[in-house]
Design a protein around this motif. Sequence first.
Motif, short mmCIF file in Angstrom:
data_model
loop_
_atom_site.label_atom_id
_atom_site.label_comp_id
_atom_site.label_asym_id
_atom_site.label_seq_id
_atom_site.Cartn_x
_atom_site.Cartn_y
_atom_site.Cartn_z
N GLU A 89 0.86 -1.18 0.00
CA GLU A 89 0.00 0.00 0.00
C GLU A 89 0.90 1.23 0.00
O GLU A 89 1.92 1.25 0.67
CB GLU A 89 -0.88 0.01 1.26
CG GLU A 89 -1.76 -1.22 1.34
CD GLU A 89 -2.69 -1.20 2.55
OE1 GLU A 89 -2.70 -0.21 3.30
OE2 GLU A 89 -3.42 -2.21 2.72
N ILE A 90 0.52 2.26 -0.77
CA ILE A 90 1.31 3.48 -0.78
C ILE A 90 0.39 4.68 -0.50
O ILE A 90 -0.16 5.29 -1.41
CB ILE A 90 2.03 3.69 -2.15
CG1 ILE A 90 2.66 2.38 -2.64
CG2 ILE A 90 3.08 4.78 -2.02
CD1 ILE A 90 3.34 2.49 -3.99
N PRO A 91 0.22 5.00 0.79
CA PRO A 91 -0.67 6.11 1.14
C PRO A 91 -0.12 7.41 0.55
O PRO A 91 1.10 7.60 0.48
CB PRO A 91 -0.62 6.16 2.67
CG PRO A 91 -0.02 4.87 3.09
CD PRO A 91 0.86 4.40 1.97
N GLY A 92 -0.99 8.29 0.10
CA GLY A 92 -0.54 9.60 -0.38
C GLY A 92 -0.16 9.62 -1.85
O GLY A 92 0.10 10.68 -2.41
N GLN A 97 -1.15 8.26 -10.54
CA GLN A 97 0.22 8.82 -10.46
C GLN A 97 1.25 7.70 -10.51
O GLN A 97 2.22 7.74 -11.24
CB GLN A 97 0.40 9.52 -9.12
CG GLN A 97 0.15 10.98 -9.07
CD GLN A 97 0.27 11.44 -7.61
OE1 GLN A 97 -0.44 10.97 -6.72
NE2 GLN A 97 1.20 12.34 -7.36
N PHE A 98 1.00 6.71 -9.65
CA PHE A 98 1.93 5.59 -9.53
C PHE A 98 2.10 4.85 -10.85
O PHE A 98 3.22 4.59 -11.30
CB PHE A 98 1.43 4.64 -8.44
CG PHE A 98 2.19 3.36 -8.34
CD1 PHE A 98 3.46 3.33 -7.79
CD2 PHE A 98 1.64 2.17 -8.82
CE1 PHE A 98 4.17 2.13 -7.70
CE2 PHE A 98 2.34 0.98 -8.74
CZ PHE A 98 3.61 0.97 -8.18
N LEU A 99 0.98 4.54 -11.47
CA LEU A 99 1.03 3.76 -12.72
C LEU A 99 1.71 4.57 -13.83
O LEU A 99 2.48 4.02 -14.62
CB LEU A 99 -0.38 3.36 -13.15
CG LEU A 99 -1.09 2.35 -12.22
CD1 LEU A 99 -2.56 2.23 -12.58
CD2 LEU A 99 -0.41 0.99 -12.30
N ARG A 100 1.45 5.85 -13.84
CA ARG A 100 2.05 6.69 -14.88
C ARG A 100 3.56 6.81 -14.69
O ARG A 100 4.33 6.71 -15.65
CB ARG A 100 1.39 8.07 -14.89
CG ARG A 100 1.74 8.84 -16.12
CD ARG A 100 0.98 10.14 -16.22
NE ARG A 100 1.59 10.97 -17.25
CZ ARG A 100 1.35 12.25 -17.40
NH1 ARG A 100 0.49 12.86 -16.62
NH2 ARG A 100 1.96 12.92 -18.36
N ASN A 143 -3.55 0.86 -3.49
CA ASN A 143 -3.90 -0.30 -2.65
C ASN A 143 -4.45 0.00 -1.26
O ASN A 143 -4.78 -0.93 -0.53
CB ASN A 143 -2.69 -1.25 -2.52
CG ASN A 143 -2.43 -2.02 -3.80
OD1 ASN A 143 -3.35 -2.35 -4.54
ND2 ASN A 143 -1.17 -2.30 -4.07
N VAL A 144 -4.52 1.28 -0.88
CA VAL A 144 -4.98 1.59 0.48
C VAL A 144 -6.47 1.30 0.59
O VAL A 144 -7.28 1.85 -0.15
CB VAL A 144 -4.69 3.07 0.85
CG1 VAL A 144 -5.24 3.40 2.23
CG2 VAL A 144 -3.19 3.33 0.80
N GLY A 145 -6.81 0.42 1.51
CA GLY A 145 -8.21 0.06 1.71
C GLY A 145 -8.77 -0.85 0.62
O GLY A 145 -9.95 -1.14 0.62
N PHE A 146 -7.93 -1.29 -0.31
CA PHE A 146 -8.40 -2.22 -1.34
C PHE A 146 -8.58 -3.59 -0.71
O PHE A 146 -7.81 -3.99 0.16
CB PHE A 146 -7.37 -2.37 -2.47
CG PHE A 146 -7.25 -1.20 -3.42
CD1 PHE A 146 -7.68 0.07 -3.06
CD2 PHE A 146 -6.70 -1.39 -4.68
CE1 PHE A 146 -7.54 1.14 -3.94
CE2 PHE A 146 -6.57 -0.32 -5.56
CZ PHE A 146 -6.99 0.95 -5.20
#
Length: 246
Positions: A89-92, A97-100, A143-146
């Motif tokens: 999980e990557i909060p924030g 953004q991450f995928l790009r 992934n946070v809360g997924f």
Amino acid sequence: MLKIENLHAEVDGKKILNGLTLEVGAGEVHAIMGPNGAGKSTLAYTLGGRPGYEITEGSVTFDGQDLLDMEPHERAAAGLFLGFQYPVEIPGVSNVQFLREAANAQRKARGEEALTGGEFLKLAKEKAALLRMDMDMLKRPVNVGFSGGEKKRNEMVQMGILDPKFAILDETDSGLDIDALRTVGDGINSIMRDAGKGVLLITHYQRLLDYVKPDKVHILAKGRIVKTGGPELALELEREGYEEVV
Ligand code: ADP
Ligand code: MG
Ligand code: MG
């Protein structure tokens, strides 16, 4: 495509991989099954280049290159994708953004132009639809809360966007309900198998292999491959258990 020879690896001074030999040809799908603690995840981490995994013997070549000599980001740039048993999980940081970032870092490493915002969004939408993932989930932090199943589908979206040559998927089926299992299986088929890409599918259970048909099935026990067969080996294992078969 992937050639592992006599691989020995240890973590924290504990010997885990013990002379593992395995070869996966281009466009082939191989499954690795094995009891808990056999070294399946260790194999995935070792191939991904995770720090702390020390190789004491053996060699691995990927697409003709010495994989063990490459940094993790170089392995990714060469077209290797790793899907983890426990996605982080990557909060924030939003998923988009991450995928790009990930997609453009990989394109840069390959000497390709970065995707524009519009190009990226089109690609992300296409892959999210394929994995039946709601676009709202792309805007949420990674992934946070997924749920377990959502994390796995998200990982498949990432795989679709990165478009690797070869994927190592560690228990991508764990925690999935029947519908999610089918969706993830379809995703692996369309992104990898049907596109002629290779896959090393690590799984505890036979059921994912009903959707993603393996060319070969290997049993990993005590840090090495102890038996290899066709898809029927997975069915035999399901029926009789590891102790009987190995
Ligand atoms: P699998 O994925 O097949 O269930 P793992 O590769 O996760 O197995 O683990 C293989 C063995 O290595 C297990 O006995 C596990 O306890 C051990 N192991 C894994 N990581 C470490 C570590 N950091 N330090 C010591 N032992 C570890
Ligand atoms: Mg396990
Ligand atoms: Mg594991």
